[in-house]
Motif scaffolding. Structure first.
Motif, PDB file in Angstrom:
ATOM      1  N   LEU A  41       5.977  -1.875  -6.462  1.00  0.00           N
ATOM      2  CA  LEU A  41       4.873  -1.843  -5.505  1.00  0.00           C
ATOM      3  C   LEU A  41       5.025  -0.629  -4.604  1.00  0.00           C
ATOM      4  O   LEU A  41       6.120  -0.338  -4.115  1.00  0.00           O
ATOM      5  CB  LEU A  41       4.865  -3.126  -4.658  1.00  0.00           C
ATOM      6  N   MET A  42       3.945   0.110  -4.410  1.00  0.00           N
ATOM      7  CA  MET A  42       3.927   1.254  -3.494  1.00  0.00           C
ATOM      8  C   MET A  42       3.053   0.919  -2.292  1.00  0.00           C
ATOM      9  O   MET A  42       1.927   0.439  -2.447  1.00  0.00           O
ATOM     10  CB  MET A  42       3.329   2.501  -4.157  1.00  0.00           C
ATOM     11  N   MET A  43       3.590   1.197  -1.123  1.00  0.00           N
ATOM     12  CA  MET A  43       2.794   1.182   0.106  1.00  0.00           C
ATOM     13  C   MET A  43       2.741   2.618   0.601  1.00  0.00           C
ATOM     14  O   MET A  43       3.771   3.308   0.618  1.00  0.00           O
ATOM     15  CB  MET A  43       3.414   0.273   1.155  1.00  0.00           C
ATOM     16  N   MET A  44       1.560   3.079   0.985  1.00  0.00           N
ATOM     17  CA  MET A  44       1.455   4.467   1.426  1.00  0.00           C
ATOM     18  C   MET A  44       0.547   4.565   2.641  1.00  0.00           C
ATOM     19  O   MET A  44      -0.399   3.778   2.798  1.00  0.00           O
ATOM     20  CB  MET A  44       0.957   5.350   0.300  1.00  0.00           C
ATOM     21  N   TRP A  60      -5.221  -1.190   1.759  1.00  0.00           N
ATOM     22  CA  TRP A  60      -4.562  -2.264   2.482  1.00  0.00           C
ATOM     23  C   TRP A  60      -5.161  -2.430   3.875  1.00  0.00           C
ATOM     24  O   TRP A  60      -5.148  -3.509   4.434  1.00  0.00           O
ATOM     25  CB  TRP A  60      -3.082  -1.965   2.553  1.00  0.00           C
ATOM     26  N   GLY A  61      -5.681  -1.332   4.426  1.00  0.00           N
ATOM     27  CA  GLY A  61      -6.280  -1.374   5.750  1.00  0.00           C
ATOM     28  C   GLY A  61      -6.180  -0.019   6.433  1.00  0.00           C
ATOM     29  O   GLY A  61      -5.134   0.634   6.376  1.00  0.00           O
ATOM     30  N   GLY A  62      -7.273   0.446   7.027  1.00  0.00           N
ATOM     31  CA  GLY A  62      -7.244   1.741   7.706  1.00  0.00           C
ATOM     32  C   GLY A  62      -6.907   2.854   6.745  1.00  0.00           C
ATOM     33  O   GLY A  62      -7.590   3.074   5.747  1.00  0.00           O
ATOM     34  N   GLU A  63      -5.823   3.581   7.051  1.00  0.00           N
ATOM     35  CA  GLU A  63      -5.385   4.670   6.171  1.00  0.00           C
ATOM     36  C   GLU A  63      -4.190   4.252   5.315  1.00  0.00           C
ATOM     37  O   GLU A  63      -3.490   5.097   4.757  1.00  0.00           O
ATOM     38  CB  GLU A  63      -5.018   5.910   6.988  1.00  0.00           C
ATOM     39  N   GLU A  64      -3.949   2.939   5.194  1.00  0.00           N
ATOM     40  CA  GLU A  64      -2.872   2.428   4.362  1.00  0.00           C
ATOM     41  C   GLU A  64      -3.426   1.970   3.003  1.00  0.00           C
ATOM     42  O   GLU A  64      -4.463   1.314   2.940  1.00  0.00           O
ATOM     43  CB  GLU A  64      -2.157   1.258   5.038  1.00  0.00           C
ATOM     44  N   PHE A  65      -2.705   2.329   1.958  1.00  0.00           N
ATOM     45  CA  PHE A  65      -3.114   1.979   0.590  1.00  0.00           C
ATOM     46  C   PHE A  65      -1.933   1.364  -0.135  1.00  0.00           C
ATOM     47  O   PHE A  65      -0.772   1.538   0.262  1.00  0.00           O
ATOM     48  CB  PHE A  65      -3.606   3.225  -0.156  1.00  0.00           C
ATOM     49  N   ILE A  66      -2.247   0.657  -1.227  1.00  0.00           N
ATOM     50  CA  ILE A  66      -1.225  -0.060  -1.979  1.00  0.00           C
ATOM     51  C   ILE A  66      -1.487   0.127  -3.470  1.00  0.00           C
ATOM     52  O   ILE A  66      -2.645   0.153  -3.908  1.00  0.00           O
ATOM     53  CB  ILE A  66      -1.224  -1.563  -1.596  1.00  0.00           C
TER      54      ILE A  66
END
Length: 503
Positions: free
Chosen positions: A376-379, A420-426
């Motif tokens: 899993l990547m969170m960015m 994922w929310g705002g400027e966060e992606f998964i």
């Protein structure tokens, strides 16, 4: 005034309730529509019954027969023009020309070539006749040497003298003990236009006849082809092929000459046989220099008129089923669209957080069951707030859309990308270990680093911080792998961003 705040979970529950209510009403709507359609078709069938009896002859000549003739014409084009096209390809094949110019030294090469043509396209035969050696090559070797005095070879010399690029010839195939075959012959020439021989393919007449017989069963009409002299070339009755002229058929003696008009207009004729009234359409096929003949037995049509009432009602039932089916499809597509909208981020088109939670739960369970790795990547986009502050929110939204495109382009089809929310992606990577995930993350990081977006106020360029967590053989649960990936991402942020950190 008191305002009630509805939670996202409550909104989803309300949406599902509305969907269920809609599904319930859908069946009621389909029931009403079915009753209306059945009643309408039954009523109109009763009203038009007598009109149908008197107008069926006119409809046959102006509507039914032309439509069927056009459909059959399209089918015939597929059956015969494709072999013509393929024989043309053979005649322009550099391999074949070079093999001939090299002196026809290796017979095995031409045999393999003809075998490939025969097997690839499913033809009954494939051949090449050399102008230099008179050898008749086919898919099993050399059949013979052609001679002017051999009656089976007259077609070859006639074709060469004609100067035509290609033609069709119906003859017995000597390679298969005289099987009646439609040969598509094409001239083979070198780059200077020097004649090298004739190449082409063969179609088994019985198979083509079976195709015409299937048309007869499907359309209810007799279909056959004649050449420019009126000689029958293709017919469901094999005894008539190459033996009977259209002028010799019952009822056609007086109109045979009129049928053989080599123009592109479809002509219609009426004639009588011992079976009753018949209608015929004749259409010239310039690519073949043949005529497509479609005969309709009016006796059957008049009999059908007497059963028209029940036929129309039956058609009404079929149309009703089709319409209802179409309504069901449209409604289901609409529901699917609603569900898709509920699962997608409105701005980027990626999966939203709720859908990614659902996918992650499913893939974790799969990973545990089958012992497969999962990563899993969170960015998080570095310094994204400054994009909105310096270039405006519209520019920020545009950057997020382009950022999402980069993610989709870099991942595999089996991977899942979400906002994922705002400027966060998964990004969820099934069947991917940590080393493979790190390699992909580095590619993503570099792709984002070099990405520049025009905003109207200048180019926007940012970097991304990526955290990776891996569940080897499904040894993490959903919350744990998310937490680990999130922690790794924040450690990347603490290292000034633009880097990849593995938990």
């Amino acid at each position: 005034m008191i305002q009630l705040k509805i939670s996202p979970h409550s909104k989803q529950r309300i949406m599902h309730t509305r969907l269920k209510s809609f599904l319930f009403n859908k069946y009621r709507l389909i029931g009403i529509l079915t009753v209306v359609l059945v009643f309408s078709f039954t009523f109109t069938s009763l009203v038009s019954y007598n009109v149908t009896r008197t107008s069926i002859d006119s409809d046959a000549k102006t509507k039914i027969l032309p439509l069927i003739s056009d459909n059959i014409y399209s089918e015939i084009q597929k059956e015969l023009l494709q072999p013509i096209y393929n024989s043309s390809i053979m005649a322009n094949d550099e391999f074949l020309v070079e093999w001939v110019l090299a002196g026809e030294q290796d017979t095995e090469e031409i045999v393999r070539y003809l075998q490939r043509i025969k097997e690839r396209y499913g033809y009954f035969s494939a051949f090449y006749i050399s102008a230099r050696t008179n050898n008749y090559y086919y898919y099993e070797g050399i059949l013979k040497q052609i001679r002017p005095e051999d009656e089976h070879d007259i077609w070859y010399y006639d074709f060469v003298r004609s100067g035509r690029h290609y033609d069709l010839d119906v003859d017995n195939d000597e390679a298969t003990s005289g099987t009646l075959t439609i040969f598509i012959n094409h001239r083979l020439e070198d780059n200077q236009g020097n004649f090298l021989g004739v190449t082409g393919v063969g179609l088994k007449m019985s198979e083509v006849g079976e195709t015409l017989e299937s048309y007869r069963k499907r359309f209810g009409h007799l279909i056959y082809l004649i050449d420019s002299e009126g000689l029958i070339q293709i017919h469901p009755d094999q005894d008539l092929v190459e033996n009977t002229n259209i002028r010799e058929l019952e009822g056609l003696q007086d109109i045979g000459d009129n049928i053989l008009r080599n123009d592109d207009v479809t002509h219609y004729y009426e004639f009588r046989t011992k079976n009753g009234e018949q209608t015929l359409s004749a259409r010239y096929l310039p690519d073949l220099d043949w005529y497509l003949i479609v005969e309709q037995d009016q006796t059957q049509a008049l009999e059908a008129a007497r059963l028209g009432l029940f036929g129309n009602i039956g058609i009404g039932v079929v149309v009703t089923i089709l319409v209802i089916g179409l309504v069901v499809i449209v409604v289901n597509l609409y529901i699917s669209k609603l569900e898709e909208t509920a699962n997608r981020d409105e701005l980027t088109g990626l999966y939203n957080r709720r859908k990614m939670d659902e996918i992650l739960s499913r893939e974790i369970a799969f990973s545990k069951r089958y012992g497969e790795p999962l990563s899993l990547m969170m960015m998080d986009i570095d310094y994204f707030k400054s994009v909105n502050d310096s270039y405006g929110h519209h520019a920020g939204d545009h950057y997020l859309v382009e950022f999402a495109k980069v993610l989709r382009e870099e991942v595999r089809l089996v991977d899942y990308v979400g906002r994922w929310g705002g400027e966060e992606f998964i990004i969820l990577l099934p069947k991917t270990n940590v080393e493979q995930a790190k390699g992909l993350a580095e590619r993503l990081r570099y792709a984002v680093e070099v990405m520049q977006i025009e905003s109207g106020r200048g180019l926007i360029s940012r970097t991304v911080s990526i955290g990776i967590a891996s569940a080897q053989s499904g040894k993490m649960d959903v919350d744990e792998i998310i937490r680990h990936a999130d922690e790794a991402m924040y450690r990347a942020k603490q290292q000034s961003g633009n880097c990849v950190v593995v938990w």
